[in-house]
Design a protein around this motif. Structure first.
Motif, PDB file in Angstrom:
ATOM      1  N   SER A  12      33.692 -53.503   3.284  1.00  0.00           N
ATOM      2  CA  SER A  12      33.755 -52.111   3.718  1.00  0.00           C
ATOM      3  C   SER A  12      35.113 -51.501   3.390  1.00  0.00           C
ATOM      4  CB  SER A  12      33.476 -52.021   5.217  1.00  0.00           C
ATOM      5  OG  SER A  12      33.549 -50.699   5.658  1.00  0.00           O
ATOM      6  N   THR A  15      35.458 -50.999  -0.547  1.00  0.00           N
ATOM      7  CA  THR A  15      34.492 -50.072  -1.154  1.00  0.00           C
ATOM      8  C   THR A  15      34.504 -48.717  -0.478  1.00  0.00           C
ATOM      9  OG1 THR A  15      32.693 -50.773   0.304  1.00  0.00           O
ATOM     10  CG2 THR A  15      32.923 -51.934  -1.813  1.00  0.00           C
ATOM     11  N   LEU A  17      32.752 -47.995   1.952  1.00  0.00           N
ATOM     12  CA  LEU A  17      31.404 -47.779   2.481  1.00  0.00           C
ATOM     13  C   LEU A  17      31.350 -48.309   3.909  1.00  0.00           C
ATOM     14  CD1 LEU A  17      29.299 -49.097  -0.546  1.00  0.00           C
ATOM     15  CD2 LEU A  17      29.799 -46.711   0.016  1.00  0.00           C
ATOM     16  N   SER A  18      30.572 -47.662   4.752  1.00  0.00           N
ATOM     17  CA  SER A  18      30.398 -48.169   6.113  1.00  0.00           C
ATOM     18  C   SER A  18      29.539 -49.433   6.062  1.00  0.00           C
ATOM     19  CB  SER A  18      29.705 -47.124   6.989  1.00  0.00           C
ATOM     20  OG  SER A  18      28.358 -46.957   6.572  1.00  0.00           O
ATOM     21  N   ARG A  19      29.574 -50.191   7.147  1.00  0.00           N
ATOM     22  CA  ARG A  19      28.733 -51.392   7.230  1.00  0.00           C
ATOM     23  C   ARG A  19      27.271 -51.029   7.031  1.00  0.00           C
ATOM     24  NH1 ARG A  19      30.774 -55.807  10.880  1.00  0.00           N
ATOM     25  NH2 ARG A  19      28.579 -56.066  11.333  1.00  0.00           N
ATOM     26  N   ALA A  20      26.829 -49.972   7.703  1.00  0.00           N
ATOM     27  CA  ALA A  20      25.430 -49.554   7.598  1.00  0.00           C
ATOM     28  C   ALA A  20      25.072 -49.189   6.157  1.00  0.00           C
ATOM     29  CB  ALA A  20      25.157 -48.381   8.532  1.00  0.00           C
ATOM     30  N   GLU A  21      25.975 -48.489   5.477  1.00  0.00           N
ATOM     31  CA  GLU A  21      25.709 -48.085   4.092  1.00  0.00           C
ATOM     32  C   GLU A  21      25.662 -49.295   3.166  1.00  0.00           C
ATOM     33  OE1 GLU A  21      24.695 -45.670   0.946  1.00  0.00           O
ATOM     34  OE2 GLU A  21      24.654 -45.265   3.094  1.00  0.00           O
ATOM     35  N   ILE A  22      26.506 -50.275   3.395  1.00  0.00           N
ATOM     36  CA  ILE A  22      26.467 -51.504   2.598  1.00  0.00           C
ATOM     37  C   ILE A  22      25.106 -52.155   2.727  1.00  0.00           C
ATOM     38  CG2 ILE A  22      27.371 -53.856   2.415  1.00  0.00           C
ATOM     39  CD1 ILE A  22      30.128 -52.617   3.244  1.00  0.00           C
ATOM     40  N   TYR A  23      24.627 -52.320   3.962  1.00  0.00           N
ATOM     41  CA  TYR A  23      23.334 -52.971   4.180  1.00  0.00           C
ATOM     42  C   TYR A  23      22.179 -52.127   3.630  1.00  0.00           C
ATOM     43  CZ  TYR A  23      25.622 -56.547   6.932  1.00  0.00           C
ATOM     44  OH  TYR A  23      26.424 -57.592   7.334  1.00  0.00           O
ATOM     45  N   ARG A  24      22.281 -50.797   3.712  1.00  0.00           N
ATOM     46  CA  ARG A  24      21.253 -49.926   3.115  1.00  0.00           C
ATOM     47  C   ARG A  24      21.183 -50.126   1.609  1.00  0.00           C
ATOM     48  NH1 ARG A  24      22.311 -46.017   7.240  1.00  0.00           N
ATOM     49  NH2 ARG A  24      24.168 -45.223   6.207  1.00  0.00           N
ATOM     50  N   ARG A  25      22.333 -50.191   0.980  1.00  0.00           N
ATOM     51  CA  ARG A  25      22.376 -50.360  -0.474  1.00  0.00           C
ATOM     52  C   ARG A  25      21.909 -51.745  -0.898  1.00  0.00           C
ATOM     53  NH1 ARG A  25      27.057 -46.752  -3.156  1.00  0.00           N
ATOM     54  NH2 ARG A  25      26.795 -44.922  -1.835  1.00  0.00           N
ATOM     55  N   THR A  30      20.911 -51.656  -4.764  1.00  0.00           N
ATOM     56  CA  THR A  30      21.977 -50.984  -5.501  1.00  0.00           C
ATOM     57  C   THR A  30      23.365 -51.537  -5.184  1.00  0.00           C
ATOM     58  OG1 THR A  30      22.141 -49.258  -3.817  1.00  0.00           O
ATOM     59  CG2 THR A  30      20.659 -48.839  -5.680  1.00  0.00           C
TER      60      THR A  30
END
Length: 69
Positions: A12, A15, A17-25, A30
């Motif tokens: 995080s 990058t 990116l938030s933790r949630a966004e990492i897991y979403r990607r 992606t």
């Protein structure tokens, strides 16, 4: 490049990116998937994260050493 492992907090941080966004990607395919190390521990391969950053930012030589102090 380094094959060490990174926890989600480090991923995080480098990058932005938030933790949630990492897991979403990861779920969307992606972002590189994490590796399960044990029942409660998973981590990302540092080289995979560096390659994703290089590809995403079009910077061919990414070294996370400076960012992970």
């Amino acid at each position: 490049m380094n094959d060490s492992l990174m926890r989600v907090t480090d991923v995080s941080k480098v990058t932005t990116l938030s933790r949630a966004e990492i897991y979403r990607r990861v779920k969307a395919g992606t972002f590189p998937a994490q590796t399960r190390i044990s029942h409660r521990f998973s981590a990302w391969n540092r080289r995979d994260v560096e390659q994703w950053i290089a590809k995403t930012t079009r910077r061919p030589n990414v070294d996370l050493s400076d960012l992970l102090v």
